[in-house]
Design a protein around this motif. Structure first.
Motif, PDB file in Angstrom:
ATOM      1  N   ALA A 694     -31.375  95.664   8.824  1.00  0.00           N
ATOM      2  CA  ALA A 694     -31.062  94.344   8.266  1.00  0.00           C
ATOM      3  C   ALA A 694     -32.338  93.551   8.025  1.00  0.00           C
ATOM      4  O   ALA A 694     -33.358  93.768   8.681  1.00  0.00           O
ATOM      5  N   LYS A 695     -32.264  92.594   7.101  1.00  0.00           N
ATOM      6  CA  LYS A 695     -33.442  91.793   6.760  1.00  0.00           C
ATOM      7  C   LYS A 695     -33.985  91.078   7.975  1.00  0.00           C
ATOM      8  O   LYS A 695     -35.199  91.059   8.225  1.00  0.00           O
ATOM      9  N   GLU A 696     -33.104  90.493   8.795  1.00  0.00           N
ATOM     10  CA  GLU A 696     -33.554  89.706   9.943  1.00  0.00           C
ATOM     11  C   GLU A 696     -34.129  90.553  11.068  1.00  0.00           C
ATOM     12  O   GLU A 696     -34.752  90.024  11.997  1.00  0.00           O
ATOM     13  N   ASP A 697     -33.955  91.877  10.996  1.00  0.00           N
ATOM     14  CA  ASP A 697     -34.514  92.760  12.038  1.00  0.00           C
ATOM     15  C   ASP A 697     -35.889  93.299  11.675  1.00  0.00           C
ATOM     16  O   ASP A 697     -36.515  94.009  12.469  1.00  0.00           O
ATOM     17  N   GLY A 698     -36.371  92.981  10.479  1.00  0.00           N
ATOM     18  CA  GLY A 698     -37.666  93.501  10.053  1.00  0.00           C
ATOM     19  C   GLY A 698     -38.804  93.059  10.952  1.00  0.00           C
ATOM     20  O   GLY A 698     -39.680  93.863  11.312  1.00  0.00           O
ATOM     21  N   GLU A 699     -38.798  91.782  11.353  1.00  0.00           N
ATOM     22  CA  GLU A 699     -39.871  91.272  12.200  1.00  0.00           C
ATOM     23  C   GLU A 699     -39.875  91.970  13.553  1.00  0.00           C
ATOM     24  O   GLU A 699     -40.931  92.328  14.090  1.00  0.00           O
ATOM     25  N   SER A 700     -38.686  92.193  14.134  1.00  0.00           N
ATOM     26  CA  SER A 700     -38.597  92.894  15.425  1.00  0.00           C
ATOM     27  C   SER A 700     -39.094  94.327  15.309  1.00  0.00           C
ATOM     28  O   SER A 700     -39.766  94.834  16.215  1.00  0.00           O
ATOM     29  N   LEU A 701     -38.758  94.981  14.195  1.00  0.00           N
ATOM     30  CA  LEU A 701     -39.228  96.350  14.002  1.00  0.00           C
ATOM     31  C   LEU A 701     -40.756  96.374  13.922  1.00  0.00           C
ATOM     32  O   LEU A 701     -41.405  97.249  14.513  1.00  0.00           O
ATOM     33  N   CYS A 702     -41.337  95.446  13.203  1.00  0.00           N
ATOM     34  CA  CYS A 702     -42.799  95.384  13.111  1.00  0.00           C
ATOM     35  C   CYS A 702     -43.414  95.193  14.494  1.00  0.00           C
ATOM     36  O   CYS A 702     -44.436  95.814  14.822  1.00  0.00           O
ATOM     37  N   HIS A 703     -42.799  94.344  15.293  1.00  0.00           N
ATOM     38  CA  HIS A 703     -43.303  94.106  16.646  1.00  0.00           C
ATOM     39  C   HIS A 703     -43.254  95.395  17.469  1.00  0.00           C
ATOM     40  O   HIS A 703     -44.215  95.722  18.183  1.00  0.00           O
ATOM     41  N   MET A 721     -29.141  98.763  -0.917  1.00  0.00           N
ATOM     42  CA  MET A 721     -30.096  98.624  -2.019  1.00  0.00           C
ATOM     43  C   MET A 721     -30.368  97.171  -2.359  1.00  0.00           C
ATOM     44  O   MET A 721     -31.357  96.859  -3.037  1.00  0.00           O
ATOM     45  N   ASP A 722     -29.525  96.264  -1.882  1.00  0.00           N
ATOM     46  CA  ASP A 722     -29.694  94.842  -2.192  1.00  0.00           C
ATOM     47  C   ASP A 722     -30.334  94.068  -1.048  1.00  0.00           C
ATOM     48  O   ASP A 722     -30.660  92.884  -1.222  1.00  0.00           O
ATOM     49  N   VAL A 723     -30.503  94.708   0.099  1.00  0.00           N
ATOM     50  CA  VAL A 723     -31.052  94.016   1.266  1.00  0.00           C
ATOM     51  C   VAL A 723     -32.541  94.325   1.372  1.00  0.00           C
ATOM     52  O   VAL A 723     -32.933  95.483   1.498  1.00  0.00           O
ATOM     53  N   PRO A 724     -33.404  93.308   1.322  1.00  0.00           N
ATOM     54  CA  PRO A 724     -34.845  93.569   1.337  1.00  0.00           C
ATOM     55  C   PRO A 724     -35.354  94.014   2.701  1.00  0.00           C
ATOM     56  O   PRO A 724     -34.775  93.695   3.744  1.00  0.00           O
ATOM     57  N   LEU A 725     -36.449  94.754   2.638  1.00  0.00           N
ATOM     58  CA  LEU A 725     -37.172  95.129   3.852  1.00  0.00           C
ATOM     59  C   LEU A 725     -38.224  94.055   4.133  1.00  0.00           C
ATOM     60  O   LEU A 725     -39.095  93.802   3.295  1.00  0.00           O
ATOM     61  N   GLU A 726     -38.110  93.411   5.295  1.00  0.00           N
ATOM     62  CA  GLU A 726     -39.091  92.411   5.700  1.00  0.00           C
ATOM     63  C   GLU A 726     -40.069  93.052   6.676  1.00  0.00           C
ATOM     64  O   GLU A 726     -39.800  93.142   7.872  1.00  0.00           O
ATOM     65  N   LEU A 727     -41.184  93.532   6.172  1.00  0.00           N
ATOM     66  CA  LEU A 727     -42.139  94.272   7.000  1.00  0.00           C
ATOM     67  C   LEU A 727     -43.535  93.659   6.959  1.00  0.00           C
ATOM     68  O   LEU A 727     -44.533  94.344   7.168  1.00  0.00           O
ATOM     69  N   ASP A 728     -43.599  92.359   6.707  1.00  0.00           N
ATOM     70  CA  ASP A 728     -44.902  91.711   6.590  1.00  0.00           C
ATOM     71  C   ASP A 728     -45.471  91.269   7.934  1.00  0.00           C
ATOM     72  O   ASP A 728     -46.646  90.902   8.021  1.00  0.00           O
TER      73      ASP A 728
END
Length: 896
Positions: A694-703, A721-728
């Motif tokens: 999920a988009k909101e889990d990207g930050e936790s994954l990066c951590h 396909m419509d949900v972005p990857l937040e990996l910044d």
């Protein structure tokens, strides 16, 4: 069987047993003092026996009695291993009075083994004296005879060596005004000596002096230098040391243009000692060294003065030509009626000139009837054994096996388990070696890394061959030569290392350690399998497993038609490796938690979608592979089907591989309970695969990823396909060792941290929909070999700047719908070998500058608009061009 082969098995058995004894002693078993003392005595005696076997390996074979003694040593090593494993098993499952009785029984078993070892000890001193009163073996005389006999009889067959002979001759005569060295490397029997002798005879008169010597690993540096000095015509009349001989040889060769052939090198030190005696005074001298040991050749390479020429097996056409020349010496043609059996025999030779020549010569003395040849074809394996008509072939091949250190002998023999012509995946093989206990720990390295080193050495030694190479040059699958497999099957069977069943077994021996079933519909419930440590099934029929595998450590039954998890598996308390890959099981039981020693759980391509919480008790688990590729009825985006991981997956702190875990399952729970946040405890991970992020889990994954310093491979797929990857968010600690990165899902902007991944060799971006080109962010990565962009960029132009992408070999551009121009500046992509462009409907012209990509070997186009005249003009230099329209390969014709 030869004593040194038997000794190799016994030596390996004793060496691994000693490691096991040491590990056993470090466990807090609360053993009775008498058992502890007995185990210590066993260790002392076994170390003494191990030292004797190591010494014996370098001496002349003392005869049949010694072989029998070695076999007794091996059997006792197996017996001790059984006792240790039985003790471990009962420690796992029994308590109280029954455990006390078991210890009492173990004590009696150890006493029986001690008595057997005492009997072995009584004969050991006699064999010790026998070994040390024999002279050093001059080498395998049969090996030497088979290799060099044609050189002296004039019966050298030029088939297949014409081109390499010309190539090596040109190298030897080229004017470079410096000393150059060539290693000619290949497995036993490929014709290294024949090739080099042909070159030597052509060029030797063009040099001031020339000499050919056959290396011997039993000779000292002094012996070899003495031989060289004497071959150059200088008599040695008084004792001289190595330094004196080195000086004498340098003086002899000074200001001379010389060529020296060092045939069949086994020991690196021999070349190093010789190298010091060779002057390089600009006279264009040459050294040619033949060896089976590619590891030695690689370690000696320094700069451009040393080159390596690898000999390849003969092509099928050349192999047939050579075989017919030998088998039908009168005409060189195959008679009618023998074509099919001849073809099958040639296939078994697998392009090896030694096998082709010896078998062809043998058959030339047989009646050329289909019946006679069919009998030989079906009995080839027995003819290759020690007392068979073709045993000389095996003696040549076995020299490479005998040269292996003990820890690699078992690893090599493990190839006997797998069916012929069935490629073995590299990572699977390494995991199996680890489960068997063959891989010895090294400080600072994982067991997997050490296992990879073992495999690399076996490949370099030309014992195992790489069948299929991955994009980075590492083998994806491996195998062994057909005739080499025949040899190790014979050794494995006679030494009880592995029993291969291609038909229903009558009675398996009590010491059978590994069982490989290569037959459909196999019944095992009535067999005594209490000594079996590893079980493999390669059939596709029904397999009935009983409860008679008490000490099993490896169970690999992938591909069998299982619908349910066999309940008997959870009784195998010593199991370390379990593979149910490619079966139809849908779930695994909670009782799997009883398998406390499990290291690998492979459920790839099964229907399992959830792993029970009981798995968290498997503290030794290193590889958890639970996913499948669903190729039917789903969008390409959803092909990978992962699994629901239990809460607390981070407790498995020894995990090296985890894929593919679903991130979406616990989204509705409170934030601190989310699975992604728990991943940060898995600091040993080398490979991580996450789907449905999920988009909101990207930050936790990066951590979490930032706390995985050893991560080599990362695959992340968004929820849809419509949900972005937040990996910044991974700005401080990106995984510096990351080599492979796979991102599937929209990226609002390209993550900056990717540009810092200096070890990255592959990146695949799919459905990223980037508005800015990712090329500038990737172009300076020093080791990037493969780049794939699939629906990853919505811009109109991709520009590849000069002197960028210095190592890239594969470029794959797919479904870039808005792309209308690709510009490749001169000097860009200097190593590109394969270019794939597909479904880029607005790209009406081939990439500008493609004609400057001089190393491009393959161009593949899928449903591309193209100007045929322009295409023909710009891609003439590309050897292989494939163009597909609607799945059909189009014929690409060159202009006349």
């Amino acid at each position: 069987m030869d004593a040194d082969i038997v000794g190799g098995i016994a030596g390996s058995a004793v060496s691994f047993l000693l490691l096991k004894l040491d590990a056993f002693a470090t466990r807090e078993w609360n053993l009775q003092e008498n058992i502890n003392r007995a185990l210590q005595n066993l260790g002392i005696e076994l170390r003494s026996i191990e030292a004797l076997l190591i010494d014996a390996a370098s001496k002349k074979d003392p005869g049949h009695q010694f072989t029998v003694w070695i076999q007794n040593v091996r059997d006792q090593a197996y017996a001790i291993e059984d006792v240790l494993d039985m003790f471990r098993l009962h420690q796992e499952q029994e308590t109280g009075l029954r455990r006390f009785k078991m210890r009492h029984s173990i004590n009696h078993l150890i006493k029986d083994i001690e008595e057997s070892l005492q009997r072995i000890q009584q004969t050991k001193e006699r064999y010790h004296t026998m070994i040390f009163t024999t002279i050093n073996s001059p080498g395998n005389t049969t090996d030497l005879h088979v290799r060099v006999a044609p050189l002296f009889t004039g019966n050298v067959d030029p088939v297949g060596i014409e081109e390499p002979t010309d190539k090596l001759t040109s190298w030897a005569l080229e004017e470079k005004l410096k000393l150059e060295v060539m290693f000619v490397v290949g497995m036993a029997g490929l014709g290294k000596t024949t090739l080099v002798h042909s070159v030597y005879e052509r060029v030797k008169q063009r040099f001031d002096c020339h000499v050919w010597i056959t290396a011997s690993k039993s000779k000292t540096k002094l012996d070899n230098l003495t031989r060289l000095v004497e071959k150059f015509g200088c008599q040695i009349t008084h004792p001289v040391d190595v330094i004196g001989l080195t000086r004498k040889l340098r003086k002899l060769l000074l200001n001379q243009r010389y060529v020296i052939v060092l045939d069949d090198l086994w020991v690196k030190e021999m070349w190093e000692s010789l190298r010091l005696a060779l002057p390089d005074d600009g006279n264009n001298s040459r050294i040619i060294i033949t060896t089976r040991r590619g590891d030695i050749a690689n370690s000696c390479r320094d700069g451009d003065s040393i080159v390596i020429h690898k000999i390849q097996p003969l092509s099928p056409e050349r192999a047939a030509q050579l075989f017919y020349l030998k088998a039908f010496s009168g005409t060189g043609r195959c008679p009618s009626g023998l074509e099919e059996v001849s073809k099958s025999i040639i296939q078994k030779c697998d392009g090896l000139p030694l096998g082709i020549i010896e078998i062809g010569r043998f058959l030339s003395n047989k009646s050329p009837t289909r019946n006679q040849w069919k009998i030989f074809h079906d009995s080839l394996e027995s003819e290759l054994r020690s007392n068979g008509e073709l045993s000389d072939i095996v003696k040549v091949l076995s020299a490479s096996y005998k040269d292996l250190p003990y820890h690699l002998k078992y690893c090599f023999l493990y190839m006997s388990i797998f069916p012929e012509n069935d490629p073995v995946k590299r990572r699977r093989l390494v995991r199996l070696w680890i489960a068997e206990g063959f891989v010895i720990e090294k400080s600072g390295k994982t067991l997997e890394e050490v296992g990879e080193e073992y495999l690399e050495e076996l490949i370099d030694r030309n014992l195992i061959k790489a069948n299929e190479l991955d994009f980075d040059g590492l083998p994806k699958t491996v195998g062994v030569h057909s005739l080499m497999l025949k040899m190790i099957l014979s050794i494995a069977h006679e030494e009880n290392f592995c029993t291969v069943c291609t038909e229903a077994p009558r009675n398996l021996t009590e010491n059978t350690r590994r069982l490989s079933i290569q037959k459909d519909d196999f019944e095992l419930s009535d067999q005594d399998l209490s000594h079996v440590r590893s079980f493999f099934s390669f059939g596709i029929g029904e397999l009935k497993i009983g409860s008679n595998f008490k000490l099993l450590k490896v169970l690999d039954i992938q591909g069998t038609p299982l619908e349910e998890f066999p309940s008997v598996i959870t009784d195998l308390l010593l199991l370390r490796y379990l593979s149910l890959r490619n079966t139809n099981i849908r779930s695994i039981p909670r009782s799997l938690s009883d398998l406390r020693h499990l290291e690998t759980l492979d459920l790839k391509q099964t229907l399992v979608t959830k792993v029970p919480k009981a798995v968290l008790q498997l503290e030794k688990l290193r590889h958890l592979l639970v996913y499948r590729y669903n190729m039917e009825g789903v969008r390409p985006f959803d092909i990978i089907q992962g699994f629901k991981a239990p809460k607390g997956i981070s407790e498995l702190k020894n995990l090296q591989k985890l894929s593919f875990v679903k991130a979406s399952v616990q989204r509705r729970m409170s934030r601190h309970l989310r699975m992604i946040q728990g991943l940060d405890n898995l600091t040993q991970l080398r490979k991580l695969g996450v789907v449905e992020l999920a988009k909101e889990d990207g930050e936790s994954l990066c951590h979490s990823i930032g706390k995985m310093p050893n991560l080599h491979s990362l695959s992340v797929t968004s929820l849809s396909m419509d949900v972005p990857l937040e990996l910044d968010a991974m700005t401080d600690n990106p995984p510096a060792l990351l080599q492979r990165l796979y991102l599937k899902g929209p990226l609002q902007k390209f993550p900056k941290w990717i540009s810092s991944l200096q070890d990255l060799v592959r990146i695949r971006l799919k459905w990223s929909s980037l508005t800015e080109s990712p090329i500038p962010a990737l172009q300076n990565l020093p080791y990037l070999v493969e780049l794939q962009l699939l629906d990853a960029y919505t811009g109109t132009q991709l520009e590849f700047k000069s002197r960028k992408f210095r190592q890239l070999k594969i470029l794959d551009l797919h479904r870039l719908e808005q792309l209308s121009s690709i510009v490749m500046e001169e000097g860009t992509l200097p190593c590109l070998q394969k270019l794939i462009i597909g479904h880029c409907s607005k790209l009406e012209h081939v990439p500008r500058g493609i004609n400057k990509l001089i190393h491009l070997q393959m161009l593949v186009l899928y449903d591309m608009p193209q100007n045929a005249d322009q295409l023909r003009r710009l891609v003439r230099h590309i050897p292989c061009i494939h163009s597909y329209k609607h799945g059909q390969l189009e014929v690409f014709e060159e202009e006349d």
